[in-house]
Design a protein around this motif. Structure first.
Motif, PDB file in Angstrom:
ATOM      1  N   ALA A   1       0.836  -1.196   0.000  1.00 38.30           N
ATOM      2  CA  ALA A   1       0.000   0.000   0.000  1.00 38.30           C
ATOM      3  C   ALA A   1       0.876   1.253   0.000  1.00 38.30           C
ATOM      4  O   ALA A   1       1.890   1.310   0.693  1.00 38.30           O
ATOM      5  CB  ALA A   1      -0.919  -0.001   1.212  1.00 38.30           C
TER       6      ALA A   1
ATOM      7  N   LYS B   1      -3.870   1.513  -2.992  1.00 32.18           N
ATOM      8  CA  LYS B   1      -4.596   1.097  -1.795  1.00 32.18           C
ATOM      9  C   LYS B   1      -5.017  -0.354  -1.952  1.00 32.18           C
ATOM     10  O   LYS B   1      -5.172  -0.837  -3.085  1.00 32.18           O
ATOM     11  CB  LYS B   1      -5.839   1.968  -1.614  1.00 32.18           C
ATOM     12  N   PRO B   2      -5.249  -1.049  -0.850  1.00 33.12           N
ATOM     13  CA  PRO B   2      -5.715  -2.437  -0.968  1.00 33.12           C
ATOM     14  C   PRO B   2      -6.975  -2.581  -1.820  1.00 33.12           C
ATOM     15  O   PRO B   2      -7.139  -3.588  -2.526  1.00 33.12           O
ATOM     16  CB  PRO B   2      -5.968  -2.840   0.489  1.00 33.12           C
TER      17      PRO B   2
ATOM     18  N   VAL C   1      -2.553  -5.253  -4.068  1.00 34.42           N
ATOM     19  CA  VAL C   1      -1.982  -4.271  -3.151  1.00 34.42           C
ATOM     20  C   VAL C   1      -2.122  -4.803  -1.737  1.00 34.42           C
ATOM     21  O   VAL C   1      -3.235  -5.001  -1.243  1.00 34.42           O
ATOM     22  CB  VAL C   1      -2.681  -2.913  -3.291  1.00 34.42           C
TER      23      VAL C   1
ATOM     24  N   SER D   1      -1.774  -4.667   2.342  1.00 30.19           N
ATOM     25  CA  SER D   1      -1.902  -3.636   3.381  1.00 30.19           C
ATOM     26  C   SER D   1      -0.764  -3.726   4.383  1.00 30.19           C
ATOM     27  O   SER D   1      -0.012  -4.689   4.418  1.00 30.19           O
ATOM     28  CB  SER D   1      -3.238  -3.778   4.103  1.00 30.19           C
TER      29      SER D   1
END
Length: 124
Positions: free
Chosen positions: A14, A87-88, A122, A124
């Motif tokens: 991320a 972003k996730p 992605v 986190s």
């Protein structure tokens, strides 16, 4: 006939970046309106960004504005999508799509040509 081949997906943390590329066959690439869509598991295929054929105007989904950049190189028959600040929730298969008609850039139904997709994950 147009063939589209995506590349550049992968796993990123991320906040990181990735660059996706869509390579197209055909002599009339410069006339092709090209877009990127993405599809997460269990969800619909969503519009991400598009670039026009003539003046290379760009369109972005709200989720992509300020983070993603689409560009094209007609000499190389490629369209690139640079992904920043990932972003996730950006995790999905990203597809390149092409059309010679641009009645509705945001609708996947309007694109006749599709690549096989490239996975972006992605963490986190």
């Amino acid at each position: 006939q147009v063939q589209l081949v995506e590349s550049g997906g992968g796993l990123v943390q991320a906040g990181g970046s990735l660059s996706l590329s869509c390579a197209a066959s055909g002599r009339t690439f410069q006339l092709l309106f090209v877009a990127w869509f993405r599809q997460a598991p269990g969800k619909e295929r969503d519009f991400v960004a598009a670039i026009t054929s003539g003046d290379s105007r760009t369109l972005y989904a709200d989720s992509a504005k300020g983070r993603f950049t689409i560009s094209r190189d007609n000499a190389k028959n490629t369209v690139n999508l640079h992904l920043n600040s990932l972003k996730p929730e950006d995790t999905a298969v990203y597809y390149c799509a092409g059309s010679y008609y641009t009645s509705n850039a945001y609708s996947a139904d309007k694109y006749a040509y599709w690549g096989q997709g490239t996975q972006v994950t992605v963490a986190s």
